[in-house]
Design a protein around this motif. Structure first.
Motif, short mmCIF file in Angstrom:
data_model
loop_
_atom_site.label_atom_id
_atom_site.label_comp_id
_atom_site.label_asym_id
_atom_site.label_seq_id
_atom_site.Cartn_x
_atom_site.Cartn_y
_atom_site.Cartn_z
N LEU A 109 2.81 5.87 -3.67
CA LEU A 109 3.85 6.65 -4.35
C LEU A 109 3.98 6.27 -5.82
O LEU A 109 4.80 6.85 -6.53
N GLY A 110 3.20 5.29 -6.25
CA GLY A 110 3.26 4.87 -7.64
C GLY A 110 4.53 4.17 -8.02
O GLY A 110 5.03 4.31 -9.15
N VAL A 111 5.07 3.38 -7.08
CA VAL A 111 6.31 2.63 -7.35
C VAL A 111 6.05 1.14 -7.15
O VAL A 111 5.00 0.75 -6.65
N SER A 112 7.01 0.33 -7.51
CA SER A 112 6.85 -1.12 -7.36
C SER A 112 6.85 -1.50 -5.88
O SER A 112 7.42 -0.78 -5.05
N PRO A 113 6.23 -2.64 -5.55
CA PRO A 113 6.15 -3.06 -4.15
C PRO A 113 7.51 -3.22 -3.46
O PRO A 113 7.60 -3.11 -2.24
N MET A 114 8.56 -3.48 -4.23
CA MET A 114 9.87 -3.69 -3.63
C MET A 114 10.66 -2.40 -3.44
O MET A 114 11.65 -2.38 -2.70
N THR A 115 10.23 -1.32 -4.07
CA THR A 115 11.00 -0.07 -4.01
C THR A 115 11.22 0.44 -2.59
O THR A 115 12.34 0.85 -2.26
N PRO A 116 10.21 0.46 -1.71
CA PRO A 116 10.46 0.99 -0.36
C PRO A 116 11.58 0.26 0.38
O PRO A 116 12.25 0.85 1.23
N TYR A 117 11.80 -1.02 0.02
CA TYR A 117 12.85 -1.79 0.70
C TYR A 117 14.26 -1.29 0.33
O TYR A 117 15.23 -1.65 0.99
N ARG A 118 14.36 -0.50 -0.71
CA ARG A 118 15.66 0.08 -1.06
C ARG A 118 16.02 1.22 -0.11
O ARG A 118 17.19 1.63 -0.04
N TYR A 119 15.03 1.71 0.63
CA TYR A 119 15.23 2.88 1.49
C TYR A 119 15.03 2.58 2.97
O TYR A 119 15.57 3.30 3.82
N PHE A 120 14.23 1.56 3.27
CA PHE A 120 13.95 1.20 4.65
C PHE A 120 13.98 -0.32 4.79
O PHE A 120 13.53 -1.03 3.88
N GLN A 145 0.83 -1.21 0.00
CA GLN A 145 0.00 0.00 0.00
C GLN A 145 0.86 1.26 0.00
O GLN A 145 0.54 2.24 -0.68
N LEU A 146 1.94 1.22 0.76
CA LEU A 146 2.84 2.37 0.80
C LEU A 146 3.46 2.61 -0.58
O LEU A 146 3.57 3.75 -1.04
N ALA A 147 3.85 1.52 -1.23
CA ALA A 147 4.43 1.64 -2.57
C ALA A 147 3.40 2.19 -3.55
O ALA A 147 3.70 3.06 -4.38
N ALA A 148 2.17 1.68 -3.45
CA ALA A 148 1.11 2.12 -4.36
C ALA A 148 0.81 3.60 -4.18
O ALA A 148 0.52 4.32 -5.15
#
Length: 200
Positions: A42-53, A37-40
């Motif tokens: 921001l309009g990014v892939s589901p794995m993108t937040p894991y690059r930052y947190f 949901q957090l990724a959605a």
């Protein structure tokens, strides 16, 4: 292969994610929000937040640290010119109320949710301590000015808990329609201050 991110890229995305997460966490509760949901949001892939947190808990800690840092900054700015004890407390209280009413999502996450592993996040620990120090500083001013008697830490928590309770009731729409929130705050502070006056 993902492109190499600059420090600015990382900081910008983290800030965007923190902003989006603050609203989602406040609306649904931390347990009701997924990384997807957090990724959605921001309009990014589901794995993108894991690059930052590392995980969702790390995002929650970053959101709460951001809130406490902004809160402490607001108190510091509002009280920079205050010198006497009552003036310092009044300025602190006004800044506190202004922050809470203008940032209800952040305020809720700061004080309504606990993270058992807060100590694992240095930024959160530091921002929380900075905020608490500002809330105690005004009580020290009251004692130093002879307006209150007792332990400044306890005095700060007495005033803080009263103000927090009033704000929670106001923000939840639970105050009586006949009660003006500003008048309630003034009367509550005056009552507490009378009780804290040094005994002759």
């Amino acid at each position: 292969m993902p492109r190499l991110l600059s420090e600015t890229d990382v900081a910008d995305f983290r800030e965007r994610l923190i902003t989006a997460a603050e609203h989602l966490f406040a609306e649904h509760g931390p347990d009701g929000v997924t990384m997807r949901q957090l990724a959605a949001a921001l309009g990014v892939s589901p794995m993108t937040p894991y690059r930052y947190f590392k995980d969702k808990d790390a995002i929650l800690a970053a959101v709460r640290a951001s809130g406490f840092a902004r809160f402490a900054g607001a108190l510091e700015a509002a009280t920079a010119a205050s010198v006497d004890g009552v003036g310092l407390t009044t300025a602190t209280g006004r800044a506190y109320v202004k922050f809470a009413l203008e940032n209800p999502d952040a305020y809720r996450l700061m004080f309504d949710f606990a993270q058992p592993n807060e100590a694992d996040y240095p930024d959160l620990v530091e921002a929380t301590a900075r905020s608490r120090a500002m809330l105690i500083r005004h009580a020290e001013g009251l004692v130093k000015a002879g307006e209150a008697e007792g332990d400044p830490v306890m005095i700060a928590h007495i005033i803080w808990s009263s103000l927090h309770g009033q704000l929670v009731l106001q923000m939840a729409g639970k105050l009586s329609p006949d009660v003006d929130p500003s008048a309630l705050r003034r009367e509550a502070f005056a009552t507490i201050l009378r009780g804290l006056k040094p005994r002759a």
